[in-house]
Design a protein around this motif. Structure first.
Motif, PDB file in Angstrom:
ATOM      1  N   GLN A  86      19.520 -15.152   1.349  1.00  0.00           N
ATOM      2  CA  GLN A  86      19.535 -16.036   0.511  1.00  0.00           C
ATOM      3  C   GLN A  86      18.948 -17.243   1.196  1.00  0.00           C
ATOM      4  O   GLN A  86      18.291 -18.070   0.705  1.00  0.00           O
ATOM      5  N   ALA A  87      19.352 -17.547   2.240  1.00  0.00           N
ATOM      6  CA  ALA A  87      19.035 -18.759   3.178  1.00  0.00           C
ATOM      7  C   ALA A  87      17.463 -18.688   3.479  1.00  0.00           C
ATOM      8  O   ALA A  87      16.753 -19.827   3.405  1.00  0.00           O
ATOM      9  N   LEU A  88      16.955 -17.406   3.645  1.00  0.00           N
ATOM     10  CA  LEU A  88      15.409 -17.726   3.658  1.00  0.00           C
ATOM     11  C   LEU A  88      14.527 -17.343   2.498  1.00  0.00           C
ATOM     12  O   LEU A  88      13.381 -17.468   2.654  1.00  0.00           O
ATOM     13  N   GLU A  89      15.124 -16.983   1.534  1.00  0.00           N
ATOM     14  CA  GLU A  89      14.478 -16.760   0.205  1.00  0.00           C
ATOM     15  C   GLU A  89      13.684 -17.939  -0.034  1.00  0.00           C
ATOM     16  O   GLU A  89      14.104 -19.153  -0.027  1.00  0.00           O
ATOM     17  N   TYR A  90      12.190 -17.604  -0.495  1.00  0.00           N
ATOM     18  CA  TYR A  90      11.294 -18.676  -0.700  1.00  0.00           C
ATOM     19  C   TYR A  90      10.565 -19.284   0.382  1.00  0.00           C
ATOM     20  O   TYR A  90      10.119 -20.627   0.136  1.00  0.00           O
ATOM     21  N   HIS A  91      11.169 -19.458   1.732  1.00  0.00           N
ATOM     22  CA  HIS A  91      10.562 -19.959   2.898  1.00  0.00           C
ATOM     23  C   HIS A  91       9.201 -19.551   3.106  1.00  0.00           C
ATOM     24  O   HIS A  91       8.833 -18.236   2.776  1.00  0.00           O
ATOM     25  N   ARG A  92       8.479 -20.390   3.594  1.00  0.00           N
ATOM     26  CA  ARG A  92       7.037 -20.198   3.962  1.00  0.00           C
ATOM     27  C   ARG A  92       7.012 -19.501   5.413  1.00  0.00           C
ATOM     28  O   ARG A  92       7.552 -19.909   6.318  1.00  0.00           O
ATOM     29  N   VAL A  93       6.448 -18.284   5.443  1.00  0.00           N
ATOM     30  CA  VAL A  93       6.430 -17.813   6.725  1.00  0.00           C
ATOM     31  C   VAL A  93       4.893 -17.209   7.103  1.00  0.00           C
ATOM     32  O   VAL A  93       3.915 -16.987   6.004  1.00  0.00           O
ATOM     33  N   ARG A  94       4.759 -17.183   8.350  1.00  0.00           N
ATOM     34  CA  ARG A  94       3.353 -16.524   8.706  1.00  0.00           C
ATOM     35  C   ARG A  94       3.454 -15.116   9.277  1.00  0.00           C
ATOM     36  O   ARG A  94       4.176 -14.886  10.205  1.00  0.00           O
ATOM     37  N   LEU A  95       2.531 -14.562   8.608  1.00  0.00           N
ATOM     38  CA  LEU A  95       2.278 -13.108   9.134  1.00  0.00           C
ATOM     39  C   LEU A  95       1.023 -12.651   9.857  1.00  0.00           C
ATOM     40  O   LEU A  95      -0.147 -13.385   9.587  1.00  0.00           O
ATOM     41  N   GLN A  96       0.988 -11.888  10.922  1.00  0.00           N
ATOM     42  CA  GLN A  96      -0.292 -11.561  11.566  1.00  0.00           C
ATOM     43  C   GLN A  96      -0.160  -9.923  11.606  1.00  0.00           C
ATOM     44  O   GLN A  96       0.851  -9.354  12.128  1.00  0.00           O
ATOM     45  N   GLY A  97      -1.360  -9.473  11.179  1.00  0.00           N
ATOM     46  CA  GLY A  97      -1.145  -8.096  11.131  1.00  0.00           C
ATOM     47  C   GLY A  97      -2.582  -7.449  10.401  1.00  0.00           C
ATOM     48  O   GLY A  97      -3.575  -8.089  10.141  1.00  0.00           O
ATOM     49  N   ARG A  98      -2.472  -6.009  10.058  1.00  0.00           N
ATOM     50  CA  ARG A  98      -3.702  -5.315   9.557  1.00  0.00           C
ATOM     51  C   ARG A  98      -3.061  -4.876   8.102  1.00  0.00           C
ATOM     52  O   ARG A  98      -2.175  -4.139   8.029  1.00  0.00           O
ATOM     53  N   PHE A  99      -3.826  -5.165   7.031  1.00  0.00           N
ATOM     54  CA  PHE A  99      -3.661  -4.474   5.806  1.00  0.00           C
ATOM     55  C   PHE A  99      -3.854  -2.868   5.840  1.00  0.00           C
ATOM     56  O   PHE A  99      -5.078  -2.572   6.436  1.00  0.00           O
ATOM     57  N   ALA A 100      -3.224  -2.322   5.131  1.00  0.00           N
ATOM     58  CA  ALA A 100      -3.611  -0.814   4.723  1.00  0.00           C
ATOM     59  C   ALA A 100      -3.792  -0.758   3.125  1.00  0.00           C
ATOM     60  O   ALA A 100      -3.083  -0.563   2.218  1.00  0.00           O
ATOM     61  N   HIS A 101      -4.806  -1.351   3.023  1.00  0.00           N
ATOM     62  CA  HIS A 101      -5.525  -1.333   1.606  1.00  0.00           C
ATOM     63  C   HIS A 101      -5.538  -0.124   0.799  1.00  0.00           C
ATOM     64  O   HIS A 101      -5.216  -0.082  -0.329  1.00  0.00           O
ATOM     65  N   GLU A 102      -5.726   0.926   1.306  1.00  0.00           N
ATOM     66  CA  GLU A 102      -5.622   2.231   0.911  1.00  0.00           C
ATOM     67  C   GLU A 102      -4.409   2.628   0.241  1.00  0.00           C
ATOM     68  O   GLU A 102      -4.025   3.612  -0.422  1.00  0.00           O
ATOM     69  N   GLN A 103      -3.306   1.735   0.652  1.00  0.00           N
ATOM     70  CA  GLN A 103      -1.785   2.182   0.316  1.00  0.00           C
ATOM     71  C   GLN A 103      -1.113   1.002  -0.506  1.00  0.00           C
ATOM     72  O   GLN A 103      -0.085   1.010  -0.986  1.00  0.00           O
ATOM     73  N   GLU A 104      -2.217   0.324  -1.317  1.00  0.00           N
ATOM     74  CA  GLU A 104      -1.805  -0.605  -2.184  1.00  0.00           C
ATOM     75  C   GLU A 104      -1.230  -0.157  -3.665  1.00  0.00           C
ATOM     76  O   GLU A 104      -1.480   1.172  -3.883  1.00  0.00           O
ATOM     77  N   THR A 105      -0.031  -0.668  -4.142  1.00  0.00           N
ATOM     78  CA  THR A 105       0.682  -0.460  -5.203  1.00  0.00           C
ATOM     79  C   THR A 105       0.175  -1.693  -6.406  1.00  0.00           C
ATOM     80  O   THR A 105       0.435  -2.767  -6.040  1.00  0.00           O
ATOM     81  N   LEU A 106       0.110  -1.242  -7.634  1.00  0.00           N
ATOM     82  CA  LEU A 106       0.002  -2.305  -8.695  1.00  0.00           C
ATOM     83  C   LEU A 106       1.722  -2.220  -9.437  1.00  0.00           C
ATOM     84  O   LEU A 106       2.028  -1.091  -9.856  1.00  0.00           O
ATOM     85  N   VAL A 107       2.018  -3.421  -9.474  1.00  0.00           N
ATOM     86  CA  VAL A 107       3.201  -3.743 -10.197  1.00  0.00           C
ATOM     87  C   VAL A 107       2.851  -4.649 -11.178  1.00  0.00           C
ATOM     88  O   VAL A 107       2.377  -5.639 -11.486  1.00  0.00           O
ATOM     89  N   ARG A 108       3.532  -4.185 -12.741  1.00  0.00           N
ATOM     90  CA  ARG A 108       3.500  -4.954 -13.803  1.00  0.00           C
ATOM     91  C   ARG A 108       3.709  -6.559 -13.641  1.00  0.00           C
ATOM     92  O   ARG A 108       4.713  -6.629 -12.956  1.00  0.00           O
ATOM     93  N   ALA A 109       2.973  -7.181 -14.185  1.00  0.00           N
ATOM     94  CA  ALA A 109       3.347  -8.725 -14.051  1.00  0.00           C
ATOM     95  C   ALA A 109       3.083  -9.639 -15.133  1.00  0.00           C
ATOM     96  O   ALA A 109       1.919  -9.118 -16.051  1.00  0.00           O
ATOM     97  N   SER A 110       3.736 -10.521 -15.449  1.00  0.00           N
ATOM     98  CA  SER A 110       3.538 -11.619 -16.612  1.00  0.00           C
ATOM     99  C   SER A 110       3.480 -13.016 -15.904  1.00  0.00           C
ATOM    100  O   SER A 110       4.132 -13.308 -15.212  1.00  0.00           O
ATOM    101  N   THR A 111       2.105 -13.467 -15.974  1.00  0.00           N
ATOM    102  CA  THR A 111       1.941 -14.682 -15.247  1.00  0.00           C
ATOM    103  C   THR A 111       1.455 -15.703 -16.386  1.00  0.00           C
ATOM    104  O   THR A 111       1.313 -15.538 -17.298  1.00  0.00           O
ATOM    105  N   GLU A 112       0.942 -17.047 -15.765  1.00  0.00           N
ATOM    106  CA  GLU A 112       0.562 -17.947 -16.626  1.00  0.00           C
ATOM    107  C   GLU A 112      -1.089 -17.423 -16.973  1.00  0.00           C
ATOM    108  O   GLU A 112      -1.728 -18.075 -17.876  1.00  0.00           O
ATOM    109  N   LEU A 113      -1.612 -16.474 -16.384  1.00  0.00           N
ATOM    110  CA  LEU A 113      -3.003 -15.886 -16.414  1.00  0.00           C
ATOM    111  C   LEU A 113      -2.891 -14.924 -17.485  1.00  0.00           C
ATOM    112  O   LEU A 113      -3.994 -14.367 -17.997  1.00  0.00           O
TER     113      LEU A 113
END
Length: 271
Positions: A86-113
């Motif tokens: 809870q203390a770290l939720e919504y904090h800005r973090v910096r990640l360094q690494g490599r994406f595994a784009h072949e493993q992406e997952t689509l999750v239903r979303a409702s946004t302003e778009l």
């Protein structure tokens, strides 16, 4: 034989209305007591929600003003307590690494778009060039026209290390309120980190949180990052006043009923 004037006057007077049976009054007062207690409990619950919402808004406001920090390390993930989460939720973090784009997952979303999907992609986190587990990154939103990876700008090669700045978010287990995740059918309605990692067969340590990427000038148009909701309605005080007001109304009605029935019984006895 003469008639007593007092008796004659008494006989001509209208008799007071009969009081309700005692058991009826008792049931009505019991129901009023239960309603009153329930309304007061709901009012107290809304006050607790008010305190929680104010703390959340203050925490998010402070977190957005802070500089990005490294996320908790893989060694900390297993011992990550709810208070630390809870203390770290919504904090800005910096990640360094490599994406595994072949493993992406689509999750239903409702946004302003509109209604579409979040694109969640595992990132192999690196520290001093060595792998340090996986963090699932929400790279942003896509509509129905951008669901196929080929319809979006080509991502950077998976061999190239990247830096991502985003907001640390807590996992959303099981599914949404009305729809459960169905990993076997690749139908996802919430960002359940553990379930997504298992469905994608990620080996090694997986962070118990995900990261919402923030918008950056060098990012492609799709997926559209930076759509995390950071403002929340706070109507809990109004709700609390409403519940307390209803409780007082019921309490007043019960008092009026008890007083009226007592007066009726007194009047019948005096008659």
């Amino acid at each position: 034989m003469s008639q007593n004037p007092a008796n004659s006057q008494h006989a001509g007077a209208e008799q007071p209305r009969a009081a309700r049976p005692r058991w009826v009054v008792a049931i009505l007062l019991l129901l009023a007591g239960l309603l009153c207690a329930g309304f007061f409990a709901l009012g107290n619950w809304q006050l607790q929600r008010l305190s929680w919402k104010q703390a959340l808004i203050n925490r998010i406001s402070q977190a957005q003003q802070a500089a990005p920090v490294p996320p908790p390390s893989a060694a900390q993930w297993a011992q990550w307590t709810p208070a630390q989460q809870q203390a770290l939720e919504y904090h800005r973090v910096r990640l360094q690494g490599r994406f595994a784009h072949e493993q992406e997952t689509l999750v239903r979303a409702s946004t302003e778009l509109g209604t579409g999907y979040w694109v969640l992609t595992p990132m192999a986190i690196e520290l001093e060039g060595q792998p340090r587990g996986w963090v699932i990154v929400n790279r942003g939103y896509v509509g129905a026209e951008q669901v196929a990876p080929a319809s979006r700008p080509a991502p950077k090669p998976t061999t190239e290390s990247q830096t991502v700045i985003g907001l640390l978010r807590l996992t959303e287990p099981v599914g949404s309120l009305l729809q459960k995740n169905q990993p076997a059918q690749a139908r996802w309605y919430s960002r359940d980190v553990a379930a997504i990692a298992q469905a994608r067969g990620l080996s090694g340590d997986v962070a118990p949180f995900f990261v919402d990427a923030v918008a950056a000038p060098e990012q492609p148009e799709w997926p559209r990052a930076g759509l995390t909701v950071l403002s929340f309605k706070n109507n809990h005080l109004v709700y609390a006043i409403t519940w307390f007001g209803l409780a007082l109304m019921v309490l007043g009605a019960a008092a009026f009923l008890a007083r009226t029935e007592w007066r009726l019984r007194q009047a019948r006895h005096a008659y």
